[in-house]
Design a protein around this motif. Structure first.
Motif, PDB file in Angstrom:
ATOM      1  N   GLY A 107       0.796  -1.217   0.000  1.00 14.65           N
ATOM      2  CA  GLY A 107       0.000   0.000   0.000  1.00 14.65           C
ATOM      3  C   GLY A 107       0.831   1.271   0.000  1.00 14.65           C
ATOM      4  N   GLU A 108       2.158   1.129  -0.119  1.00 13.19           N
ATOM      5  CA  GLU A 108       3.028   2.308  -0.079  1.00 13.19           C
ATOM      6  C   GLU A 108       3.139   2.953  -1.454  1.00 13.19           C
ATOM      7  OE1 GLU A 108       6.874   2.099   1.722  1.00 13.19           O
ATOM      8  OE2 GLU A 108       6.191   0.500   3.047  1.00 13.19           O
ATOM      9  N   ASN A 109       2.896   4.234  -1.490  1.00 12.93           N
ATOM     10  CA  ASN A 109       3.098   5.030  -2.690  1.00 12.93           C
ATOM     11  C   ASN A 109       3.990   6.206  -2.335  1.00 12.93           C
ATOM     12  OD1 ASN A 109       1.498   3.663  -4.636  1.00 12.93           O
ATOM     13  ND2 ASN A 109      -0.337   4.432  -3.604  1.00 12.93           N
ATOM     14  N   PRO A 110       4.715   6.716  -3.305  1.00 16.06           N
ATOM     15  CA  PRO A 110       5.545   7.886  -3.004  1.00 16.06           C
ATOM     16  C   PRO A 110       4.669   9.088  -2.680  1.00 16.06           C
ATOM     17  CG  PRO A 110       5.869   7.153  -5.277  1.00 16.06           C
ATOM     18  CD  PRO A 110       4.869   6.249  -4.656  1.00 16.06           C
ATOM     19  N   PRO A 111       5.176   9.994  -1.860  1.00 16.22           N
ATOM     20  CA  PRO A 111       4.405  11.212  -1.578  1.00 16.22           C
ATOM     21  C   PRO A 111       4.203  12.011  -2.862  1.00 16.22           C
ATOM     22  CG  PRO A 111       6.369  11.058  -0.169  1.00 16.22           C
ATOM     23  CD  PRO A 111       6.435   9.947  -1.149  1.00 16.22           C
ATOM     24  N   GLU A 112       3.076  12.650  -2.975  1.00 22.52           N
ATOM     25  CA  GLU A 112       2.760  13.441  -4.167  1.00 22.52           C
ATOM     26  C   GLU A 112       3.819  14.506  -4.435  1.00 22.52           C
ATOM     27  OE1 GLU A 112       0.839  13.964  -7.527  1.00 22.52           O
ATOM     28  OE2 GLU A 112       0.137  12.507  -6.052  1.00 22.52           O
ATOM     29  N   ALA A 113       4.433  15.017  -3.392  1.00 23.24           N
ATOM     30  CA  ALA A 113       5.433  16.084  -3.528  1.00 23.24           C
ATOM     31  C   ALA A 113       6.684  15.637  -4.285  1.00 23.24           C
ATOM     32  CB  ALA A 113       5.823  16.616  -2.154  1.00 23.24           C
ATOM     33  N   VAL A 114       6.941  14.352  -4.367  1.00 23.66           N
ATOM     34  CA  VAL A 114       8.156  13.882  -5.051  1.00 23.66           C
ATOM     35  C   VAL A 114       7.860  13.290  -6.428  1.00 23.66           C
ATOM     36  CG1 VAL A 114       9.375  13.461  -2.886  1.00 23.66           C
ATOM     37  CG2 VAL A 114       8.151  11.585  -4.006  1.00 23.66           C
ATOM     38  N   MET A 115       6.611  13.273  -6.835  1.00 25.40           N
ATOM     39  CA  MET A 115       6.245  12.639  -8.105  1.00 25.40           C
ATOM     40  C   MET A 115       6.950  13.272  -9.306  1.00 25.40           C
ATOM     41  SD  MET A 115       4.575  10.034  -7.425  1.00 25.40           S
ATOM     42  CE  MET A 115       4.028   9.562  -9.031  1.00 25.40           C
ATOM     43  N   LYS A 116       7.038  14.573  -9.336  1.00 25.01           N
ATOM     44  CA  LYS A 116       7.693  15.236 -10.466  1.00 25.01           C
ATOM     45  C   LYS A 116       9.159  14.806 -10.554  1.00 25.01           C
ATOM     46  CE  LYS A 116       8.194  19.740 -12.615  1.00 25.01           C
ATOM     47  NZ  LYS A 116       7.192  19.912 -13.630  1.00 25.01           N
ATOM     48  N   ARG A 117       9.817  14.721  -9.426  1.00 27.12           N
ATOM     49  CA  ARG A 117      11.215  14.282  -9.398  1.00 27.12           C
ATOM     50  C   ARG A 117      11.336  12.841  -9.884  1.00 27.12           C
ATOM     51  NH1 ARG A 117      14.246  11.851  -4.985  1.00 27.12           N
ATOM     52  NH2 ARG A 117      12.533  12.375  -3.614  1.00 27.12           N
ATOM     53  N   LEU A 118      10.445  11.976  -9.431  1.00 27.36           N
ATOM     54  CA  LEU A 118      10.490  10.572  -9.850  1.00 27.36           C
ATOM     55  C   LEU A 118      10.209  10.433 -11.343  1.00 27.36           C
ATOM     56  CD1 LEU A 118       8.713   8.823  -6.861  1.00 27.36           C
ATOM     57  CD2 LEU A 118      11.157   8.843  -7.385  1.00 27.36           C
ATOM     58  N   GLU A 119       9.266  11.205 -11.848  1.00 28.22           N
ATOM     59  CA  GLU A 119       8.930  11.140 -13.272  1.00 28.22           C
ATOM     60  C   GLU A 119      10.089  11.598 -14.151  1.00 28.22           C
ATOM     61  OE1 GLU A 119       5.315  13.374 -13.589  1.00 28.22           O
ATOM     62  OE2 GLU A 119       4.119  11.769 -12.703  1.00 28.22           O
ATOM     63  N   SER A 120      10.940  12.442 -13.638  1.00 29.44           N
ATOM     64  CA  SER A 120      12.078  12.907 -14.434  1.00 29.44           C
ATOM     65  C   SER A 120      13.336  12.065 -14.192  1.00 29.44           C
ATOM     66  CB  SER A 120      12.369  14.377 -14.132  1.00 29.44           C
ATOM     67  OG  SER A 120      12.828  14.524 -12.803  1.00 29.44           O
ATOM     68  N   ASP A 121      13.260  11.112 -13.308  1.00 30.72           N
ATOM     69  CA  ASP A 121      14.406  10.251 -13.009  1.00 30.72           C
ATOM     70  C   ASP A 121      14.613   9.273 -14.171  1.00 30.72           C
ATOM     71  OD1 ASP A 121      16.226   8.362 -12.019  1.00 30.72           O
ATOM     72  OD2 ASP A 121      15.408   8.473  -9.994  1.00 30.72           O
ATOM     73  N   ARG A 122      15.740   9.359 -14.820  1.00 36.70           N
ATOM     74  CA  ARG A 122      16.013   8.533 -15.997  1.00 36.70           C
ATOM     75  C   ARG A 122      16.071   7.042 -15.686  1.00 36.70           C
ATOM     76  NH1 ARG A 122      20.460  11.870 -19.479  1.00 36.70           N
ATOM     77  NH2 ARG A 122      19.223  13.767 -19.629  1.00 36.70           N
ATOM     78  N   TYR A 123      16.389   6.700 -14.465  1.00 36.14           N
ATOM     79  CA  TYR A 123      16.474   5.284 -14.096  1.00 36.14           C
ATOM     80  C   TYR A 123      15.168   4.562 -14.407  1.00 36.14           C
ATOM     81  CZ  TYR A 123      16.579   1.108 -11.197  1.00 36.14           C
ATOM     82  OH  TYR A 123      16.493  -0.182 -10.752  1.00 36.14           O
ATOM     83  N   TYR A 124      14.048   5.124 -13.990  1.00 36.47           N
ATOM     84  CA  TYR A 124      12.752   4.487 -14.209  1.00 36.47           C
ATOM     85  C   TYR A 124      12.410   4.443 -15.693  1.00 36.47           C
ATOM     86  CZ  TYR A 124      12.371   5.054  -9.192  1.00 36.47           C
ATOM     87  OH  TYR A 124      12.607   4.997  -7.852  1.00 36.47           O
TER      88      TYR A 124
END
Length: 147
Positions: free
Chosen positions: A68-85
């Motif tokens: 049930g763990e999801n990243p906090p909404e505040a970090v989504m933009k950073r995660l979306e721009s992370d090239r690793y994913y």
């Protein structure tokens, strides 16, 4: 390389970051099947894809339970721009096509029995069936080349 954190974004690290690489096990299923056949001499391993997708993964899903763990909404933009994913998604495609070409060479070689060839076809079909997730994810991207 992880994307830089915006000054206002909270410090958060994905505890499952490197588990994303496990998704690349799927496009390698035909290669895995071939290796299992080579090691054991048992042609039944050509059916590894359906066993992996419809037996092993559901059992593992049941054993590990719901996440049930999801990243906090505040970090989504950073995660979306992370090239690793992104690269975890991109790598699926050449692996999928490589597996298809490799499987075609096995079928064309004539060494597989009907049951073995059908098993390899089913294993390759699992790869293609799961690929819809890759297409779905890339379809959400803004960059035209990703879509």
């Amino acid at each position: 390389m992880e994307a830089r954190r915006a000054p206002d974004a909270p410090e958060w690290r994905d505890p499952k970051r490197y588990l994303w690489l496990l998704a690349l096990a799927v496009p390698t299923l035909p290669f895995q099947a071939g290796a299992l056949v080579a090691v054991t001499g048992q042609g039944a391993w050509w059916w590894w894809g359906p066993v992996f997708a419809f037996v092993l993964l559901p059992v593992l899903d049941h054993v590990t339970g719901e996440d049930g763990e999801n990243p906090p909404e505040a970090v989504m933009k950073r995660l979306e721009s992370d090239r690793y994913y992104r690269w975890c998604t991109y790598l699926y495609l050449p692996l999928q096509y490589g597996a298809l070409i490799w499987a075609c060479t096995r079928w064309a070689g004539g060494a597989l029995s009907v049951g073995e060839g059908t098993g390899l076809a089913a294993t390759t079909g699992v790869v293609a069936g799961v690929a819809i997730n890759t297409a779905h994810e890339l379809g959400h991207k803004r960059d035209r080349s990703e879509r």
